[in-house]
Each structure stands twice: as C-alpha cells, then as structure tokens.
Scaffold this active site. Sequence first.
Site, PDB file in Angstrom:
ATOM      1  N   ASP A   7       0.873  -1.163   0.000  1.00 23.55           N
ATOM      2  CA  ASP A   7       0.000   0.000   0.000  1.00 23.55           C
ATOM      3  C   ASP A   7       0.918   1.223   0.000  1.00 23.55           C
ATOM      4  O   ASP A   7       2.104   1.129   0.325  1.00 23.55           O
ATOM      5  CB  ASP A   7      -0.876  -0.040   1.248  1.00 23.55           C
ATOM      6  CG  ASP A   7      -1.719   1.208   1.418  1.00 23.55           C
ATOM      7  OD1 ASP A   7      -2.441   1.563   0.483  1.00 23.55           O
ATOM      8  OD2 ASP A   7      -1.620   1.838   2.494  1.00 23.55           O
ATOM      9  N   ASP A   9      -0.165   5.150   0.869  1.00 27.09           N
ATOM     10  CA  ASP A   9      -0.420   6.127   1.929  1.00 27.09           C
ATOM     11  C   ASP A   9      -0.483   5.452   3.295  1.00 27.09           C
ATOM     12  O   ASP A   9      -1.301   4.552   3.516  1.00 27.09           O
ATOM     13  CB  ASP A   9      -1.751   6.844   1.672  1.00 27.09           C
ATOM     14  CG  ASP A   9      -1.749   7.598   0.358  1.00 27.09           C
ATOM     15  OD1 ASP A   9      -1.657   8.830   0.383  1.00 27.09           O
ATOM     16  OD2 ASP A   9      -1.840   6.943  -0.702  1.00 27.09           O
ATOM     17  N   ASP A 169      -1.639  -0.872   6.080  1.00 26.64           N
ATOM     18  CA  ASP A 169      -1.781  -0.147   7.350  1.00 26.64           C
ATOM     19  C   ASP A 169      -3.228   0.013   7.772  1.00 26.64           C
ATOM     20  O   ASP A 169      -3.533   0.890   8.586  1.00 26.64           O
ATOM     21  CB  ASP A 169      -1.145   1.254   7.221  1.00 26.64           C
ATOM     22  CG  ASP A 169      -1.997   2.194   6.365  1.00 26.64           C
ATOM     23  OD1 ASP A 169      -2.230   3.334   6.805  1.00 26.64           O
ATOM     24  OD2 ASP A 169      -2.421   1.780   5.268  1.00 26.64           O
TER      25      ASP A 169
END
Length: 223
Positions: A7, A9, A169
């Site tokens: 991922d 961001d 995240d």
Amino acid sequence: MRTVIFDLDGTLADTSGDLIAAANFCFRNMGFGDVLDVEYDAGIALRGGRRMLTEGLTRLGRFEEAMVDRYYPVLLEAYGEHIAEFTYFFPGALEAVEALRSAGYGVGICTNKPEALAEQLMQTLGARDLFGALVGADTLTVRKPDPEPLRETARRLGGDPDLTILIGDSDTDRNTARAAGVPSVLVTFGPSGDDMAALEPEALLDDYAALPMVVDALIGRNS
C-alpha cells in the site's frame, strides 16, 4: 516469481500533511477556514479525500453528499499541485524495498489513491523506478478491498497472485489480503498503528529493517 505488494499512503509514506492541506484548501474555499489538523487527523487523511471532506463537513454540521461530490475534484487538483511538500517515506522503507528486490522478489504498489496521483507522487519523490508495477484506485473497475487490484499488481510483476503478500496499514489492506487468500503484514508506525493487532494479520511490522525476514518467513522462495 513471488511478489511483495505495498500500500502507499500510511504504509510506504506519510502523506497526511499534503492531503490535509488539500482538504483545508477546500474548506477555506467553502468559507469555513482550516477544519482538519495534521496532528490529530492524520488517520482520517490516509482514508482518502472523500473521507476527509465528509469528516470535516460533519464536524461543521454541514454534511451533504452533494458538497463532497462537488469538492472532491477540487481537492484532487489542489493535492496534485502540492503533492510532496510534506510527504516523506517512513524510515527504512526504501532500503527494505531494495533488499527485497535484491533477494529476487517482484515489488509493486497497490493503492486506493488515483493512479495518476500515485504515479506523480512516486515520480516526484524519485522512487518510482524501484517498483515494477503500480495499480491505483481507478486502474481497474474495482478497488481494494476487492482482491483483483492486488492480484493484477502481482500479475503485472510477472508473479503468481497466489504467491504474494500485501504490506499495509488498515482494515482495507487486511480485508484485501484475506479476500485474495494471501498473507498481510500491517505496519504499526502509522497513525492507526495501535489498532493493527486487533485485525489479526499474519504479521505486524514495527520497523522496516525487519521486513525482508518477515517476508521470507511468510512467502520465502523455499517455503
């Protein structure tokens, strides 16, 4: 080839400062002044532009879906004009990517950021060439947590979608990996790090220095 998909961001980079600046540009344009705060709202920022607009307008008691729809393109334009003023890679992230590449893994990005903005950000930060593929929110007709963007990223790397791992995240990343039937590793150093253990990923990551070892344990070439 086995692949490691990241991922963007909140996982590879902290982009919250530039995202919040773009959202506050919109709120100022609406006549409300700055609504979101970098220190307290980083987690919201990493959920994307529409989420920031929704949160800010809700706090103001002025939420309307039509207002979010109207200002989302404004936010994207403002973000694109100042995409990397405050953004930085998390410590050790690029070194871990280099180590994985050297070990023979294909490395790519699967993000819910629009593809053009993700490409622009990685080019601006000088790291695009480290990643063999990049799939964004609008690359396909579906986005995470649908598993197809993750699988497509692995395929674009020349890998087997069943022999990949997602580094993320959020619950979105956890659910994407689960839907694809592959392991996930969730970082604990992002704004929502304290909540990652409850999602029960295959591994938690406190420091990027440990990532190559974690990847080898979960999908290593000899596993």
